[in-house]
Write a protein that holds these residues in place. Structure first.
Motif, PDB file in Angstrom:
ATOM      1  N   GLU A   1      -2.309 -12.148  -0.262  1.00 37.22           N
ATOM      2  CA  GLU A   1      -3.185 -11.305  -1.080  1.00 37.22           C
ATOM      3  C   GLU A   1      -4.065 -10.420  -0.187  1.00 37.22           C
ATOM      4  N   ALA A   2      -4.626 -11.025   0.850  1.00 38.87           N
ATOM      5  CA  ALA A   2      -5.480 -10.262   1.769  1.00 38.87           C
ATOM      6  C   ALA A   2      -4.679  -9.166   2.474  1.00 38.87           C
ATOM      7  N   GLU A   3      -3.473  -9.493   2.909  1.00 40.03           N
ATOM      8  CA  GLU A   3      -2.624  -8.506   3.578  1.00 40.03           C
ATOM      9  C   GLU A   3      -2.256  -7.375   2.633  1.00 40.03           C
ATOM     10  N   SER A   4      -1.956  -7.698   1.398  1.00 39.24           N
ATOM     11  CA  SER A   4      -1.621  -6.681   0.403  1.00 39.24           C
ATOM     12  C   SER A   4      -2.814  -5.755   0.155  1.00 39.24           C
ATOM     13  N   GLU A   5      -4.003  -6.325   0.045  1.00 39.85           N
ATOM     14  CA  GLU A   5      -5.215  -5.526  -0.164  1.00 39.85           C
ATOM     15  C   GLU A   5      -5.498  -4.641   1.051  1.00 39.85           C
ATOM     16  N   ARG A   6      -5.314  -5.194   2.253  1.00 36.86           N
ATOM     17  CA  ARG A   6      -5.540  -4.420   3.468  1.00 36.86           C
ATOM     18  C   ARG A   6      -4.572  -3.248   3.548  1.00 36.86           C
TER      19      ARG A   6
ATOM     20  N   ALA B   1       1.003  -5.519  -6.744  1.00 38.25           N
ATOM     21  CA  ALA B   1      -0.165  -6.346  -7.002  1.00 38.25           C
ATOM     22  C   ALA B   1      -0.035  -7.105  -8.310  1.00 38.25           C
TER      23      ALA B   1
ATOM     24  N   LEU C   1       0.465  -0.847  -5.547  1.00 36.37           N
ATOM     25  CA  LEU C   1      -0.276  -1.221  -6.753  1.00 36.37           C
ATOM     26  C   LEU C   1       0.621  -1.992  -7.715  1.00 36.37           C
TER      27      LEU C   1
ATOM     28  N   HIS D   1      -3.398 -16.855  -0.208  1.00 36.32           N
ATOM     29  CA  HIS D   1      -4.540 -15.962  -0.032  1.00 36.32           C
ATOM     30  C   HIS D   1      -4.283 -14.970   1.107  1.00 36.32           C
TER      31      HIS D   1
ATOM     32  N   THR E   1      -3.091  -1.701   1.107  1.00 34.83           N
ATOM     33  CA  THR E   1      -3.470  -0.718   0.098  1.00 34.83           C
ATOM     34  C   THR E   1      -4.681   0.080   0.552  1.00 34.83           C
ATOM     35  N   GLU E   2      -5.664  -0.584   1.146  1.00 32.20           N
ATOM     36  CA  GLU E   2      -6.859   0.103   1.643  1.00 32.20           C
ATOM     37  C   GLU E   2      -6.513   1.080   2.765  1.00 32.20           C
TER      38      GLU E   2
END
Length: 124
Positions: free
Chosen positions: A51-56, A41, A38, A48, A58-59
């Motif tokens: 960003e997508a890898e970071s979000e994945r 972030a 977090l 992008h 975290t999920e």
């Protein structure tokens, strides 16, 4: 069916306590990495894809923590049943859960037949 004797109950309680400690350790270990994700972030993301890898990531960490919390709830529920004298009794039919099932799955809440029925209902 073989009812659980005092020795078996004690062994299962120890197993449940060990499982609980392992889950708590996993939750504690995942907290700093989730916080770091977090915090990361807040930094500028270059693409992008980053960003997508970071979000994945975290999920995935959040999903793993959810699984650990669910396991902890199951363990605590089993320990409460053990303390109240209801451990080893099926929550659906009230019959005894076979000893072998409890040894294999100490958090089991149903006998084999009721578990099969519950799984069949869940599939449909």
């Amino acid at each position: 069916m073989n009812p659980l004797d005092t020795t078996a109950r004690h062994a299962l309680q120890q197993q449940l306590e060990t499982m609980k400690q392992q889950v708590l350790d996993e939750l504690r270990a995942s907290t700093p990495s989730a916080q770091a994700a977090l915090a990361g972030a807040d930094h500028e993301v270059k693409t992008h894809a980053d960003e997508a890898e970071s979000e994945r990531a975290t999920e995935v960490q959040m999903a793993e923590a959810d699984v650990d919390r669910a396991r902890l709830d199951e363990i605590e529920h089993a320990l409460a049943r053990l303390a109240s004298g209801r451990y080893g009794l099926c929550e659906d039919c009230g019959g005894e859960i076979p000893r072998a099932r409890l040894l294999a799955q100490p958090t089991a809440v149903r006998c084999t037949a009721c578990q099969a029925t519950a799984e069949a209902r869940a599939r449909h």
